[in-house]
Scaffold this motif. Structure first.
Motif, PDB file in Angstrom:
ATOM      1  N   ILE A  43       0.852  -0.938   0.420  1.00  0.00           N
ATOM      2  CA  ILE A  43       0.022  -0.359   0.117  1.00  0.00           C
ATOM      3  C   ILE A  43       1.094   0.937   0.052  1.00  0.00           C
ATOM      4  O   ILE A  43       1.286   1.219   0.743  1.00  0.00           O
ATOM      5  N   ASN A  44       0.400   2.092  -1.362  1.00  0.00           N
ATOM      6  CA  ASN A  44       1.904   3.447  -1.413  1.00  0.00           C
ATOM      7  C   ASN A  44       0.646   4.589  -0.027  1.00  0.00           C
ATOM      8  O   ASN A  44      -0.374   4.463  -0.536  1.00  0.00           O
ATOM      9  N   ASN A  91      -3.600  16.207  -7.201  1.00  0.00           N
ATOM     10  CA  ASN A  91      -2.264  16.573  -7.766  1.00  0.00           C
ATOM     11  C   ASN A  91      -1.326  15.898  -6.353  1.00  0.00           C
ATOM     12  O   ASN A  91      -1.992  16.055  -5.487  1.00  0.00           O
ATOM     13  N   VAL A  92      -0.054  15.377  -7.041  1.00  0.00           N
ATOM     14  CA  VAL A  92       0.311  14.793  -5.507  1.00  0.00           C
ATOM     15  C   VAL A  92       0.841  15.712  -5.071  1.00  0.00           C
ATOM     16  O   VAL A  92       1.513  16.713  -5.852  1.00  0.00           O
ATOM     17  N   VAL A  93       1.040  15.993  -3.480  1.00  0.00           N
ATOM     18  CA  VAL A  93       2.437  17.328  -2.873  1.00  0.00           C
ATOM     19  C   VAL A  93       3.257  17.147  -2.219  1.00  0.00           C
ATOM     20  O   VAL A  93       4.741  16.851  -2.288  1.00  0.00           O
ATOM     21  N   ALA A  94       2.871  15.451  -2.454  1.00  0.00           N
ATOM     22  CA  ALA A  94       4.000  14.664  -1.261  1.00  0.00           C
ATOM     23  C   ALA A  94       3.991  13.308  -1.446  1.00  0.00           C
ATOM     24  O   ALA A  94       2.756  12.926  -1.695  1.00  0.00           O
ATOM     25  N   ARG A  95       4.935  12.864  -1.345  1.00  0.00           N
ATOM     26  CA  ARG A  95       4.617  10.879  -1.176  1.00  0.00           C
ATOM     27  C   ARG A  95       5.441  10.429  -0.210  1.00  0.00           C
ATOM     28  O   ARG A  95       6.739  10.667  -0.573  1.00  0.00           O
ATOM     29  N   ALA A  96       5.272   8.634  -0.661  1.00  0.00           N
ATOM     30  CA  ALA A  96       6.157   8.489   1.347  1.00  0.00           C
ATOM     31  C   ALA A  96       6.925   7.296   0.514  1.00  0.00           C
ATOM     32  O   ALA A  96       6.347   7.240  -1.153  1.00  0.00           O
ATOM     33  N   LYS A  97       8.172   6.789   0.478  1.00  0.00           N
ATOM     34  CA  LYS A  97       9.553   6.459  -0.281  1.00  0.00           C
ATOM     35  C   LYS A  97       9.190   4.876   0.683  1.00  0.00           C
ATOM     36  O   LYS A  97       9.768   3.900  -0.387  1.00  0.00           O
ATOM     37  N   ALA A  98       8.519   4.811   1.193  1.00  0.00           N
ATOM     38  CA  ALA A  98       8.601   3.210   2.157  1.00  0.00           C
ATOM     39  C   ALA A  98       6.150   3.321   1.593  1.00  0.00           C
ATOM     40  O   ALA A  98       5.373   4.308   1.705  1.00  0.00           O
ATOM     41  N   GLY A  99       6.241   2.094   2.097  1.00  0.00           N
ATOM     42  CA  GLY A  99       4.704   1.564   1.423  1.00  0.00           C
ATOM     43  C   GLY A  99       4.343   0.465   2.965  1.00  0.00           C
ATOM     44  O   GLY A  99       5.159  -0.080   3.708  1.00  0.00           O
ATOM     45  N   VAL A 100       3.240   0.590   3.071  1.00  0.00           N
ATOM     46  CA  VAL A 100       2.710  -0.769   3.808  1.00  0.00           C
ATOM     47  C   VAL A 100       2.660  -2.077   3.759  1.00  0.00           C
ATOM     48  O   VAL A 100       2.220  -1.737   2.497  1.00  0.00           O
ATOM     49  N   GLU A 101       3.216  -2.226   3.878  1.00  0.00           N
ATOM     50  CA  GLU A 101       3.504  -4.290   3.546  1.00  0.00           C
ATOM     51  C   GLU A 101       2.510  -4.956   4.548  1.00  0.00           C
ATOM     52  O   GLU A 101       2.099  -4.937   5.854  1.00  0.00           O
ATOM     53  N   TRP A 102       1.357  -5.224   3.366  1.00  0.00           N
ATOM     54  CA  TRP A 102      -0.194  -5.223   4.286  1.00  0.00           C
ATOM     55  C   TRP A 102       0.106  -6.955   5.117  1.00  0.00           C
ATOM     56  O   TRP A 102       0.703  -7.754   4.260  1.00  0.00           O
ATOM     57  N   THR A 103      -0.252  -7.488   6.017  1.00  0.00           N
ATOM     58  CA  THR A 103      -0.137  -8.329   6.668  1.00  0.00           C
ATOM     59  C   THR A 103      -1.787  -9.092   7.415  1.00  0.00           C
ATOM     60  O   THR A 103      -2.260  -7.953   7.434  1.00  0.00           O
ATOM     61  N   ALA A 104      -1.820 -10.035   7.726  1.00  0.00           N
ATOM     62  CA  ALA A 104      -3.590 -10.254   7.997  1.00  0.00           C
ATOM     63  C   ALA A 104      -3.089  -9.393   9.687  1.00  0.00           C
ATOM     64  O   ALA A 104      -4.560  -9.438  10.461  1.00  0.00           O
ATOM     65  N   GLY A 105      -2.279  -8.970  10.280  1.00  0.00           N
ATOM     66  CA  GLY A 105      -2.373  -8.445  11.116  1.00  0.00           C
ATOM     67  C   GLY A 105      -3.308  -6.988  10.936  1.00  0.00           C
ATOM     68  O   GLY A 105      -4.271  -6.468  12.331  1.00  0.00           O
ATOM     69  N   PHE A 106      -3.641  -6.540  10.594  1.00  0.00           N
ATOM     70  CA  PHE A 106      -4.170  -4.768  10.306  1.00  0.00           C
ATOM     71  C   PHE A 106      -5.784  -5.419  10.022  1.00  0.00           C
ATOM     72  O   PHE A 106      -6.594  -4.692  10.094  1.00  0.00           O
TER      73      PHE A 106
END
Length: 96
Positions: free
Chosen positions: A2-3, A12-27
């Motif tokens: 998940i970005n 329009n994109v103002v800012a973007r993260a370099k890392a994404g969220v690794e989806w796990t069953a914990g979410f």
């Protein structure tokens, strides 16, 4: 994965993260009463948070179980601050 990005009202994109969220069953196992903002995340859909909602999201990040956190948490905090300081900005979690 998940970005994360901050977008203005026109998309329009103002800012973007370099890392994404690794989806796990914990979410999926998060209690929706305790984590309503993070519970809205899905691996394939988008979730959008406005200026008022990011304060709730920040509080949830403070309580997030350690096994669900990583670099994305700090970057999410930074993006929340961008939304809080701006006008007509939204934090997007963008699923694959």
């Amino acid at each position: 994965m998940i970005n994360m990005a901050v977008r203005g009202g026109s998309g329009n994109v103002v800012a973007r993260a370099k890392a994404g969220v690794e989806w796990t069953a914990g979410f999926a196992d998060l209690d929706p009463a305790e984590f309503p903002m993070l519970w809205a995340l899905t691996p394939y859909g988008d979730a959008v948070f406005n200026q008022r909602q990011v304060s709730l999201l920040l509080a949830e990040l403070d309580r997030l179980p350690a096994d669900l956190g990583s670099d994305w948490v700090g970057q999410a905090r930074e993006l929340c601050q961008v939304v809080e300081r701006g006008l007509h900005l939204y934090l997007w979690f963008i699923g694959d």
